[in-house]
Scaffold this active site. Structure first.
Site, PDB file in Angstrom:
ATOM      1  CD  GLU A  46      -3.237   0.372   2.144  1.00  0.00           C
ATOM      2  OE1 GLU A  46      -2.884   0.391   3.336  1.00  0.00           O
ATOM      3  OE2 GLU A  46      -4.402   0.094   1.797  1.00  0.00           O
ATOM      4  CG  HIS A 102       7.369 -29.765   1.191  1.00  0.00           C
ATOM      5  ND1 HIS A 102       7.695 -31.058   0.860  1.00  0.00           N
ATOM      6  CD2 HIS A 102       8.206 -29.422   2.207  1.00  0.00           C
ATOM      7  CE1 HIS A 102       8.663 -31.491   1.650  1.00  0.00           C
ATOM      8  NE2 HIS A 102       8.998 -30.516   2.477  1.00  0.00           N
ATOM      9  CE  LYS A 111     -11.766   3.655   1.704  1.00  0.00           C
ATOM     10  NZ  LYS A 111     -11.185   4.641   2.628  1.00  0.00           N
TER      11      LYS A 111
END
Lengths: 465, 465
Positions: free
Chosen positions: B291, B320, B434
């Protein structure tokens, strides 16, 4: 109920950086070749995992019988496994059961035991684990196809010793169950010698493609999950993935779009579920996609250093962590949203602060509506910023839709391997680290590697702060 | 005890793809400029988070008093927060407390309550949560600086209503504590009007840099963590990070190496702790790095689309899963190993199967030695494959070394922002999503955005399978 895939936002008609119809058309020869390889390899028994939806009936019955026999004796089912042996069981449990399963009283777990997955060899882990449960009231599932996985086998040896000390060899025998190859390796040898119950991983199925074998089915069944449903879902997806026409084959199209993305510099594959229940699908996918496609050499022996790095994220949570980067950073990723149409619960926000503009609009809205709207809004913002993205949607998270999703990713991975002309089923790149470990421990046969390590130049203190 | 950083394997002397001394030297002007900016901005109050190690004494006292007053009344402390308000508390709790904290009986938690962090608005989450605990026996910590975070505030409203219905308005008052700005926003208004206890986030400190404010300190203190120790560690790192000489300043050097890496096509930053306790540090770092540095424009208004994508991983587990890709895939990442010298527990593998070659060498070895050796072996393999990597090591995971580590990453992030010539402290890229959310909900003032959304071209069914 059928999973669906929407890839509108991968295309140049919707994102500035997208794929053109021409680019898709240009690949028809590669598609034909990959289609043929998928069919040929399957016929030749080189994709044994594709038959799992159809040939696990016997295993399912044996598993369910075993669960019925054992479940009331134990408080917890404990997976000792790493990689695919851990990631699959965790993803399925998280998807289908209560998120705080182990904290619920037994009756709220429908009488099924707790589940723990111990996949690391951090020494704190086992010690703390023994403080958390009564370790003699657990059933330990040792999962290793080769029987030589250091992490898993060392955990097994510690636990075997602990059990034999605490309850005796005879009673300990009933608390260990192995999942391994039928013939080769230490674990089947040990299981037979010690008289442990064991389940078989078909020898041609590799670790990261093994979720629909007893590797995944046994832990799931111990948590009351409908394992037949998983297989039924996988079988349905298998049918869809037999389509020659790539526009009708979701897994092949997923692979093709990512393949084109890779050729256009998208070296990152972001998986962003908008459901807490699907969070660990990203972890499982991360192994599948990374280990299968991250390869140095192609099938012709040419150095290619291909592979896309999977990134695990969660909506809406990571809108507050990663979306800034996705919307404004480099054009280097493909974002896959993973949504659900219907959540299993509903909760409504009260109209408490109707007069406050930034809160008022939330009154009377459900969290179901809020999370869905935020997913749509994020998709909109990411698309507007010109970044490639696509959306997979499960109508609802059930054993069947989950089976579809897992199988979908497996086929997509295999198909991407064909497009990249690499072997999606091996992992030669992990050998160097394993061999170095053996050499550091002075394991016989690794003297040459030990000499190589000893000859490596020492660190320069100047570059240590 | 001091954290240390070893960056030998970032350099061309050790990895084929590494950084040359010349490249480092060439940047001395940028380093000087960045040093000056760090000093100037701090003096001008634009890096208020740097003063937190020194100015939270009052908050610490108030927090500890409050914990003593409240802790015996509650079963669980519940964080309602998202982004930095959730990631910091989770990382610190995971690092310093028992991994199965909530499953332990209270006396094994030294009398402290359980901790839950509810950061998503998946509707299943709150419903399932209420099935897991007695929701009237919890203390809910609403964390939002602006008081307009939809996710957190909607959770708050649901919980406030639930509490008032179940225990009445008066008793409910004691079960909610807010962490927010002293003056601006809804939450401080609500807290004062309702009579809730509240703690202050200094107004100049942004969310992702707020762990050492009450945002992180309050949840930690409720879990019995030595919050003063966190601040002491941060203060020690602050001293180290004042060094002008970049060869003595770990955070600046970390930033510089990553900056050079970015200019050389390393668009991925892998964080790989070799300790379960540090697993969530990767999540916290992922927000901080992504960010702060993922930005479209530089400080001169030029379009740059910079940023490095953080990847969360865990050793040895992800050997793995991811290491195949790291060793053989593209040369597109910097791998940061995060190790510890001393784990808090020791456990030894018995010599059970001494005659089996792949197991025998494990007999008598501790897991402490095994995990450490695998870390060294992975570092060796990654280095041999020519990939840039470096190692951060904590002598032991304590409040103080953890404080060092968190503060180290914060300074490194800010310094990387200076080198990139971007604003590391804003997040303009999240506004679009937003605003689209607000528009979709028909919030007054977002009519224009609503019109824009309505005008967006519909999806083509052809591209939905």
């Amino acid at each position: 109920m059928k999973m669906r895939m929407d890839y509108n936002n991968m295309l140049s008609s919707r994102v500035s950086d997208g794929i053109t119809q021409q680019e898709l058309d240009k690949l028809s020869a590669s598609i034909k070749k990959a289609n043929k390889a998928m069919v040929d390899k399957r016929a030749a028994g080189k994709m044994a995992w594709r038959d799992l939806p159809y040939n696990q009936e016997g295993a399912v019955k044996e598993i369910n019988d075993y669960v019925n026999e054992m479940k009331d004796e134990i408080d917890a089912f404990v997976v000792l496994g790493i990689g695919g042996s851990a990631l699959g069981p965790m993803a399925v449990q998280q998807a289908l059961n209560h998120p705080w399963w182990n904290e619920l009283p037994r009756e709220k777990r429908n009488g099924f035991p707790k589940l723990y997955v111990l996949d690391n060899v951090d020494p704190e882990r086992l010690v703390y684990f023994f403080q958390t449960v009564d370790p003699t009231r657990c059933l330990y599932n040792v999962i290793s196809k080769s029987g030589s996985t250091s992490e898993t086998m060392s955990q097994f040896m510690i636990i075997q010793q602990m059990l034999e000390e605490k309850v005796g060899k005879e009673a300990a025998r009933r608390k260990i169950v192995c999942t391994t190859d039928a013939v080769s390796g230490n674990l089947i040898t040990i299981a037979k010698a010690e008289g442990y119950k064991y389940f078989i991983i078909p020898s041609a199925v590799g670790g990261r493609f093994s979720e629909l074998t007893p590797v995944g089915l046994l832990p799931a069944a111990f948590c009351g999950i409908d394992i037949k449903g998983l297989l039924v879902g996988a079988a349905a997806m298998d049918e869809a993935c037999k389509e020659e026409d790539i526009y009708k084959n979701p897994a092949h199209m997923y692979a093709l779009l990512h393949y084109i993305g890779m050729t256009k510099g998208k070296n990152i594959s972001v998986m962003m579920p908008y459901a807490d229940s699907l969070k660990f699908i990203s972890d499982w996918y991360a192994q599948l996609w990374a280990e299968s496609l991250g390869k140095q050499f192609d099938n012709d022996g040419k150095t290619v250093n291909v592979g896309q790095t999977p990134v695990k994220t969660l909506g809406v949570t990571d809108q507050h962590s990663q979306v800034q980067l996705y919307a404004e950073g480099p054009f280097d990723k493909i974002i896959v949203f993973l949504g659900v149409d219907e959540y299993r619960e509903t909760i409504t926000i009260p109209k408490t602060y109707a007069d406050m503009p930034s809160l008022g609009f939330l009154g009377g809205v459900t969290h179901n509506k809020l999370i869905k709207t935020e997913q749509d809004a994020t998709e909109y913002a990411i698309t507007k910023s010109g970044r490639m993205n696509m959306t997979l949607t499960l109508p609802k998270v059930t054993a069947s839709t989950l089976g579809q999703l897992l199988y979908f990713f497996e086929v997509a991975t295999a198909y991407a391997g064909e497009l990249l002309n690499i072997d999606a089923f091996d992992q030669p790149g992990v050998e160097e680290g394993k061999n170095a470990t053996y050499a550091m421990f002075g394991r016989p046969g690794y003297e040459e590697k030990k000499a190589e390590l000893d000859a490596a130049p020492a660190k320069d203190d100047k570059y240590i702060i």
